[in-house]
Motif scaffolding. Structure first.
Motif, PDB file in Angstrom:
ATOM      1  N   UNK A  49       7.015  -9.983  11.192  1.00 13.87           N
ATOM      2  CA  UNK A  49       6.168 -10.039  12.388  1.00 13.87           C
ATOM      3  C   UNK A  49       4.859  -9.297  12.199  1.00 13.87           C
ATOM      4  N   UNK A  50       4.860  -8.283  11.355  1.00 12.88           N
ATOM      5  CA  UNK A  50       3.635  -7.530  11.102  1.00 12.88           C
ATOM      6  C   UNK A  50       3.089  -7.895   9.728  1.00 12.88           C
ATOM      7  N   UNK A  51       1.805  -7.841   9.598  1.00 10.30           N
ATOM      8  CA  UNK A  51       1.206  -8.155   8.300  1.00 10.30           C
ATOM      9  C   UNK A  51       1.358  -6.961   7.374  1.00 10.30           C
ATOM     10  N   UNK A  52       1.201  -7.209   6.109  1.00  8.28           N
ATOM     11  CA  UNK A  52       1.312  -6.135   5.125  1.00  8.28           C
ATOM     12  C   UNK A  52       0.201  -5.112   5.298  1.00  8.28           C
ATOM     13  N   UNK A  53      -0.914  -5.510   5.883  1.00 10.69           N
ATOM     14  CA  UNK A  53      -2.021  -4.582   6.087  1.00 10.69           C
ATOM     15  C   UNK A  53      -1.702  -3.507   7.116  1.00 10.69           C
ATOM     16  N   UNK A  54      -1.034  -3.879   8.171  1.00 10.18           N
ATOM     17  CA  UNK A  54      -0.823  -2.935   9.268  1.00 10.18           C
ATOM     18  C   UNK A  54       0.440  -2.087   9.116  1.00 10.18           C
ATOM     19  N   UNK A  55       1.304  -2.414   8.202  1.00 17.17           N
ATOM     20  CA  UNK A  55       2.575  -1.709   8.061  1.00 17.17           C
ATOM     21  C   UNK A  55       2.621  -0.960   6.729  1.00 17.17           C
ATOM     22  N   UNK A  56       1.850   0.138   6.643  1.00 16.92           N
ATOM     23  CA  UNK A  56       1.748   0.897   5.398  1.00 16.92           C
ATOM     24  C   UNK A  56       3.091   1.441   4.923  1.00 16.92           C
ATOM     25  N   UNK A  57       3.958   1.788   5.828  1.00 15.48           N
ATOM     26  CA  UNK A  57       5.251   2.373   5.467  1.00 15.48           C
ATOM     27  C   UNK A  57       6.116   1.393   4.684  1.00 15.48           C
ATOM     28  N   UNK A  58       5.916   0.097   4.914  1.00 13.05           N
ATOM     29  CA  UNK A  58       6.746  -0.894   4.222  1.00 13.05           C
ATOM     30  C   UNK A  58       6.194  -1.298   2.864  1.00 13.05           C
ATOM     31  N   UNK A  59       5.069  -0.745   2.469  1.00 10.46           N
ATOM     32  CA  UNK A  59       4.467  -1.132   1.195  1.00 10.46           C
ATOM     33  C   UNK A  59       5.355  -0.767   0.002  1.00 10.46           C
ATOM     34  N   UNK A  60       6.179   0.312   0.129  1.00 10.81           N
ATOM     35  CA  UNK A  60       7.006   0.677  -1.021  1.00 10.81           C
ATOM     36  C   UNK A  60       8.243  -0.177  -1.159  1.00 10.81           C
ATOM     37  N   UNK A  61       8.387  -1.226  -0.343  1.00 12.20           N
ATOM     38  CA  UNK A  61       9.472  -2.184  -0.555  1.00 12.20           C
ATOM     39  C   UNK A  61       9.245  -2.922  -1.883  1.00 12.20           C
ATOM     40  N   UNK A  62       8.002  -3.026  -2.287  1.00 10.13           N
ATOM     41  CA  UNK A  62       7.663  -3.665  -3.571  1.00 10.13           C
ATOM     42  C   UNK A  62       7.797  -2.637  -4.693  1.00 10.13           C
ATOM     43  N   UNK A  63       8.790  -2.840  -5.550  1.00 10.35           N
ATOM     44  CA  UNK A  63       9.049  -1.909  -6.647  1.00 10.35           C
ATOM     45  C   UNK A  63       8.229  -2.234  -7.891  1.00 10.35           C
ATOM     46  N   UNK A  64       7.942  -3.515  -8.087  1.00  9.82           N
ATOM     47  CA  UNK A  64       7.185  -3.936  -9.269  1.00  9.82           C
ATOM     48  C   UNK A  64       6.381  -5.173  -8.913  1.00  9.82           C
ATOM     49  N   UNK A  65       5.189  -5.328  -9.351  1.00  9.87           N
ATOM     50  CA  UNK A  65       4.298  -4.379 -10.011  1.00  9.87           C
ATOM     51  C   UNK A  65       3.929  -3.231  -9.071  1.00  9.87           C
ATOM     52  N   UNK A  66       3.694  -2.085  -9.661  1.00  8.02           N
ATOM     53  CA  UNK A  66       3.367  -0.908  -8.855  1.00  8.02           C
ATOM     54  C   UNK A  66       2.050  -1.137  -8.123  1.00  8.02           C
ATOM     55  N   UNK A  67       1.979  -0.702  -6.927  1.00  9.49           N
ATOM     56  CA  UNK A  67       0.811  -0.796  -6.029  1.00  9.49           C
ATOM     57  C   UNK A  67       0.273  -2.232  -5.902  1.00  9.49           C
ATOM     58  N   UNK A  68       1.154  -3.209  -5.969  1.00  4.81           N
ATOM     59  CA  UNK A  68       0.709  -4.604  -5.880  1.00  4.81           C
ATOM     60  C   UNK A  68       0.162  -4.934  -4.493  1.00  4.81           C
ATOM     61  N   UNK A  69       0.668  -4.285  -3.463  1.00  3.62           N
ATOM     62  CA  UNK A  69       0.175  -4.558  -2.111  1.00  3.62           C
ATOM     63  C   UNK A  69      -1.281  -4.110  -1.999  1.00  3.62           C
TER      64      UNK A  69
END
Length: 191
Positions: A128-148
């Protein structure tokens, strides 16, 4: 104001924006600055649509070159040349619009990344929320690092670049219309 001087400014401004669009699209193929994701085909689909490379790159380069050559000696060549610049600038608007649309999709859908359990997916695609507005969920991506952050920064840059390209091409369409209706400018003779 001479329509040729305006054309010159527009063309010169479009060149770095074209280069920026091409570079952003190429860099998007290497998340985490690694080629293994391209080889393994773990690339966001919007990257493969080549919005920055084709739309904001080569399609906008055509009007930039034409507009630049139209303003020979900082004066418009003739009314027909200015009429053609309207058509070519319209092609530039379409290219910029394509790049803009693809970048918006890439930004809102989020990146393709490896999550818990070594599964590759797009975790922000159906949220429901975009990746831009939900900074806390950015670490759901384990690889590649900092891909978001990587995708967000590059797609946002493409949005800005393509927006500017579209605006400049639209200004050239108006400029071409003025040159078409009012005629060419005359050079001042030195006495």
């Amino acid at each position: 104001m001479c329509t040729g001087k305006c054309s010159h400014c527009i063309a010169i401004t479009l060149y770095p924006l074209v280069l920026l669009s091409i570079l952003c699209n190429i860099i998007l193929f290497f998340p985490g600055w690694d080629v293994k994701y391209v080889r393994e085909q773990h690339i966001t689909p919007e990257v493969t649509y080549l919005g920055g490379l084709l739309g904001g790159g080569f399609v906008v380069l055509i009007p930039a070159l034409y507009i630049h050559f139209t303003e020979e000696g900082r004066c418009c060549g003739n009314r027909f040349g200015m009429f053609l610049s309207i058509i070519v600038a319209a092609v530039g608007v379409l290219g910029a619009a394509y790049s803009f649309a693809v970048a918006i999709l890439g930004l809102t859908h989020g990146p393709l990344c490896k999550v818990e359990g070594d599964k590759w997916m797009r975790p922000f695609l159906k949220s429901n929320s975009t990746s831009l507005s939900n900074y806390a969920s950015w670490d759901v991506c384990k690889e590649p690092k900092t891909v978001v952050q990587f995708n967000t920064g590059l797609f946002f840059t493409l949005i800005v670049a393509s927006g500017l390209q579209g605006a400049l091409c639209a200004i050239q369409m108006i400029n071409g219309l003025v040159g078409c209706l009012c005629g060419i400018c005359s050079k001042k003779e030195e006495t």
